[in-house]
Write a protein that holds these residues in place. Sequence first.
Motif, PDB file in Angstrom:
ATOM      1  N   LEU A 118     -39.061 -17.826 -20.547  1.00 45.21           N
ATOM      2  CA  LEU A 118     -40.489 -18.634 -21.380  1.00 45.21           C
ATOM      3  C   LEU A 118     -41.339 -19.625 -21.463  1.00 45.21           C
ATOM      4  O   LEU A 118     -42.217 -19.840 -22.319  1.00 45.21           O
ATOM      5  N   VAL A 119     -40.479 -20.825 -21.521  1.00 43.44           N
ATOM      6  CA  VAL A 119     -40.540 -21.932 -22.215  1.00 43.44           C
ATOM      7  C   VAL A 119     -42.024 -22.748 -22.104  1.00 43.44           C
ATOM      8  O   VAL A 119     -42.243 -23.312 -22.372  1.00 43.44           O
ATOM      9  N   ASP A 120     -41.815 -22.486 -20.166  1.00 44.89           N
ATOM     10  CA  ASP A 120     -42.982 -22.772 -19.420  1.00 44.89           C
ATOM     11  C   ASP A 120     -44.384 -22.345 -20.178  1.00 44.89           C
ATOM     12  O   ASP A 120     -45.565 -22.642 -19.824  1.00 44.89           O
ATOM     13  N   LYS A 121     -44.601 -21.486 -20.863  1.00 42.71           N
ATOM     14  CA  LYS A 121     -45.719 -20.898 -21.377  1.00 42.71           C
ATOM     15  C   LYS A 121     -45.732 -21.213 -22.220  1.00 42.71           C
ATOM     16  O   LYS A 121     -47.205 -20.844 -23.213  1.00 42.71           O
ATOM     17  N   SER A 122     -44.788 -22.017 -23.278  1.00 44.83           N
ATOM     18  CA  SER A 122     -45.462 -22.881 -24.116  1.00 44.83           C
ATOM     19  C   SER A 122     -45.998 -23.770 -24.001  1.00 44.83           C
ATOM     20  O   SER A 122     -46.411 -24.263 -23.281  1.00 44.83           O
ATOM     21  N   PRO A 123     -47.228 -24.430 -24.926  1.00 45.81           N
ATOM     22  CA  PRO A 123     -48.045 -25.494 -25.163  1.00 45.81           C
ATOM     23  C   PRO A 123     -46.618 -26.821 -24.457  1.00 45.81           C
ATOM     24  O   PRO A 123     -45.923 -27.196 -24.868  1.00 45.81           O
ATOM     25  N   ALA A 124     -47.494 -27.920 -23.732  1.00 46.08           N
ATOM     26  CA  ALA A 124     -47.329 -28.592 -23.160  1.00 46.08           C
ATOM     27  C   ALA A 124     -46.531 -29.359 -23.723  1.00 46.08           C
ATOM     28  O   ALA A 124     -45.843 -30.349 -23.452  1.00 46.08           O
ATOM     29  N   SER A 125     -47.178 -30.295 -25.251  1.00 49.02           N
ATOM     30  CA  SER A 125     -46.829 -31.113 -26.069  1.00 49.02           C
ATOM     31  C   SER A 125     -44.859 -30.606 -26.501  1.00 49.02           C
ATOM     32  O   SER A 125     -44.609 -31.641 -27.158  1.00 49.02           O
ATOM     33  N   LEU A 126     -45.173 -29.788 -26.197  1.00 49.12           N
ATOM     34  CA  LEU A 126     -43.507 -29.244 -27.215  1.00 49.12           C
ATOM     35  C   LEU A 126     -42.448 -28.766 -25.907  1.00 49.12           C
ATOM     36  O   LEU A 126     -41.636 -28.661 -26.546  1.00 49.12           O
ATOM     37  N   GLN A 127     -43.040 -28.321 -25.150  1.00 46.57           N
ATOM     38  CA  GLN A 127     -41.649 -27.755 -23.742  1.00 46.57           C
ATOM     39  C   GLN A 127     -40.906 -28.761 -23.862  1.00 46.57           C
ATOM     40  O   GLN A 127     -39.590 -27.981 -24.081  1.00 46.57           O
ATOM     41  N   ALA A 128     -40.843 -29.690 -24.175  1.00 43.66           N
ATOM     42  CA  ALA A 128     -39.643 -30.912 -23.700  1.00 43.66           C
ATOM     43  C   ALA A 128     -38.771 -30.198 -25.073  1.00 43.66           C
ATOM     44  O   ALA A 128     -37.719 -30.568 -25.196  1.00 43.66           O
ATOM     45  N   GLU A 129     -39.351 -30.200 -25.829  1.00 41.59           N
ATOM     46  CA  GLU A 129     -38.239 -30.126 -27.173  1.00 41.59           C
ATOM     47  C   GLU A 129     -38.064 -28.784 -27.763  1.00 41.59           C
ATOM     48  O   GLU A 129     -36.110 -28.754 -27.978  1.00 41.59           O
ATOM     49  N   LEU A 130     -38.588 -27.818 -26.867  1.00 40.52           N
ATOM     50  CA  LEU A 130     -38.913 -26.654 -26.906  1.00 40.52           C
ATOM     51  C   LEU A 130     -37.397 -26.335 -26.165  1.00 40.52           C
ATOM     52  O   LEU A 130     -36.370 -25.417 -26.068  1.00 40.52           O
ATOM     53  N   THR A 131     -37.229 -26.999 -25.138  1.00 35.11           N
ATOM     54  CA  THR A 131     -36.010 -26.632 -23.558  1.00 35.11           C
ATOM     55  C   THR A 131     -34.820 -27.734 -24.712  1.00 35.11           C
ATOM     56  O   THR A 131     -33.853 -26.853 -24.308  1.00 35.11           O
ATOM     57  N   LYS A 132     -34.845 -28.340 -24.570  1.00 38.40           N
ATOM     58  CA  LYS A 132     -33.522 -29.639 -25.173  1.00 38.40           C
ATOM     59  C   LYS A 132     -33.172 -29.763 -26.439  1.00 38.40           C
ATOM     60  O   LYS A 132     -31.926 -28.783 -27.214  1.00 38.40           O
ATOM     61  N   SER A 133     -34.533 -29.558 -27.727  1.00 35.95           N
ATOM     62  CA  SER A 133     -33.945 -29.533 -29.201  1.00 35.95           C
ATOM     63  C   SER A 133     -33.062 -28.652 -29.998  1.00 35.95           C
ATOM     64  O   SER A 133     -33.148 -27.496 -30.017  1.00 35.95           O
ATOM     65  N   GLU A 134     -32.017 -28.917 -30.693  1.00 36.29           N
ATOM     66  CA  GLU A 134     -31.369 -27.882 -31.457  1.00 36.29           C
ATOM     67  C   GLU A 134     -31.597 -28.351 -32.745  1.00 36.29           C
ATOM     68  O   GLU A 134     -30.442 -27.565 -33.651  1.00 36.29           O
ATOM     69  N   VAL A 135     -32.632 -28.877 -33.105  1.00 35.87           N
ATOM     70  CA  VAL A 135     -32.600 -29.159 -34.409  1.00 35.87           C
ATOM     71  C   VAL A 135     -33.674 -28.228 -34.751  1.00 35.87           C
ATOM     72  O   VAL A 135     -35.214 -29.191 -35.142  1.00 35.87           O
ATOM     73  N   TYR A 136     -33.408 -26.946 -34.979  1.00 34.18           N
ATOM     74  CA  TYR A 136     -34.266 -26.377 -35.603  1.00 34.18           C
ATOM     75  C   TYR A 136     -35.631 -25.769 -36.525  1.00 34.18           C
ATOM     76  O   TYR A 136     -36.693 -25.946 -36.106  1.00 34.18           O
ATOM     77  N   PRO A 137     -34.833 -26.681 -37.050  1.00 34.75           N
ATOM     78  CA  PRO A 137     -36.064 -26.779 -38.389  1.00 34.75           C
ATOM     79  C   PRO A 137     -36.802 -27.468 -38.468  1.00 34.75           C
ATOM     80  O   PRO A 137     -37.723 -27.571 -38.672  1.00 34.75           O
ATOM     81  N   THR A 138     -36.815 -28.780 -37.551  1.00 39.84           N
ATOM     82  CA  THR A 138     -37.568 -29.523 -36.985  1.00 39.84           C
ATOM     83  C   THR A 138     -38.492 -28.923 -36.125  1.00 39.84           C
ATOM     84  O   THR A 138     -40.213 -29.158 -36.353  1.00 39.84           O
ATOM     85  N   VAL A 139     -37.645 -28.728 -35.174  1.00 42.56           N
ATOM     86  CA  VAL A 139     -38.917 -27.446 -33.904  1.00 42.56           C
ATOM     87  C   VAL A 139     -39.577 -26.921 -34.529  1.00 42.56           C
ATOM     88  O   VAL A 139     -41.012 -26.500 -34.321  1.00 42.56           O
ATOM     89  N   ALA A 140     -39.381 -26.044 -35.549  1.00 42.92           N
ATOM     90  CA  ALA A 140     -40.382 -24.515 -36.203  1.00 42.92           C
ATOM     91  C   ALA A 140     -41.503 -25.529 -36.793  1.00 42.92           C
ATOM     92  O   ALA A 140     -42.384 -24.623 -36.515  1.00 42.92           O
ATOM     93  N   ARG A 141     -41.035 -26.217 -37.734  1.00 41.53           N
ATOM     94  CA  ARG A 141     -42.340 -27.249 -38.190  1.00 41.53           C
ATOM     95  C   ARG A 141     -43.391 -27.689 -37.393  1.00 41.53           C
ATOM     96  O   ARG A 141     -44.272 -27.308 -37.556  1.00 41.53           O
ATOM     97  N   HIS A 142     -42.176 -28.134 -36.035  1.00 40.38           N
ATOM     98  CA  HIS A 142     -43.672 -28.467 -35.452  1.00 40.38           C
ATOM     99  C   HIS A 142     -44.713 -27.482 -34.651  1.00 40.38           C
ATOM    100  O   HIS A 142     -45.915 -27.670 -34.252  1.00 40.38           O
ATOM    101  N   ILE A 143     -43.440 -26.305 -34.634  1.00 36.54           N
ATOM    102  CA  ILE A 143     -44.499 -24.837 -33.888  1.00 36.54           C
ATOM    103  C   ILE A 143     -45.929 -25.048 -34.474  1.00 36.54           C
ATOM    104  O   ILE A 143     -46.732 -24.556 -34.663  1.00 36.54           O
ATOM    105  N   VAL A 144     -44.877 -23.959 -36.142  1.00 38.46           N
ATOM    106  CA  VAL A 144     -46.618 -24.482 -37.286  1.00 38.46           C
ATOM    107  C   VAL A 144     -47.342 -25.535 -37.249  1.00 38.46           C
ATOM    108  O   VAL A 144     -48.441 -25.185 -37.672  1.00 38.46           O
ATOM    109  N   ASP A 145     -47.265 -26.393 -37.002  1.00 39.15           N
ATOM    110  CA  ASP A 145     -48.088 -27.588 -37.374  1.00 39.15           C
ATOM    111  C   ASP A 145     -48.942 -27.229 -36.140  1.00 39.15           C
ATOM    112  O   ASP A 145     -50.558 -26.927 -36.526  1.00 39.15           O
TER     113      ASP A 145
END
Length: 222
Positions: A184-211
């Motif tokens: 379902l990653v491709d259903k996410s906002p385009a600006s975050l898809q690369a990060e959601l696909t690859k990043s394992e720094v989950y606190p940073t990813v979560a912060r960007h989602i909330v932002d």
Amino acid sequence: MSGNADTQNHLMQGSAVFVSASIPDPGRWEGGFDSFGITDAVVAVARAVLENGGKLVTAAHPTIAPLLLYVGAEQLEEKEQQITVYQSAAFKPILPDATERYERDGLGSIIWTDRIKDEPANPTLAPGSLEHMRKRMLTETTPVAAVFIGGMAGISDEYRLFHRLRPTAPTYAFGSPGGEAQTLVDKSPASLQAELTKSEVYPTVARHIVDDVIQRLGRGGV
């Protein structure tokens, strides 16, 4: 984020975020997944939402309920209910103690929904009860966004229902921990898809989602 702590803590203004997550059952799931990555991502998202004044809505899968309970407890300051858990009465016989503690510890509330046609406490044999619970959960709480982590087929079921009921609300799916959510990653906002696909720094990813959610709230986009 910028601004003082009081401002930061209320940026989501009590808005609810739906969290759909579970650790797959190897006996019923053939794909890859990282159970530690799933738990880390769930904890990171829960913290980011609650720290910014948001609330969580979830069906609290048994593998996830203790994680949300832990995060809710560390964020609790004034006994304000921060987590709403929906459960079908079909699964009451196997409800884990961690889920019941949401109400006992003042962290949130449990909303029970009807069991359909005497369906048993088995997710594969209780489709009517699960669908009824999910519809009530997403219509009664009107979440402004949804986050999908790990899981099996039910993750996609919940995505489709959420998108049908809340078509303008953003969805965010973590790819790195695996599970059904990675489809379902491709259903996410385009600006975050690369990060959601690859990043394992989950606190940073979560912060960007909330932002991203906060920015959309500010624009009236959710």
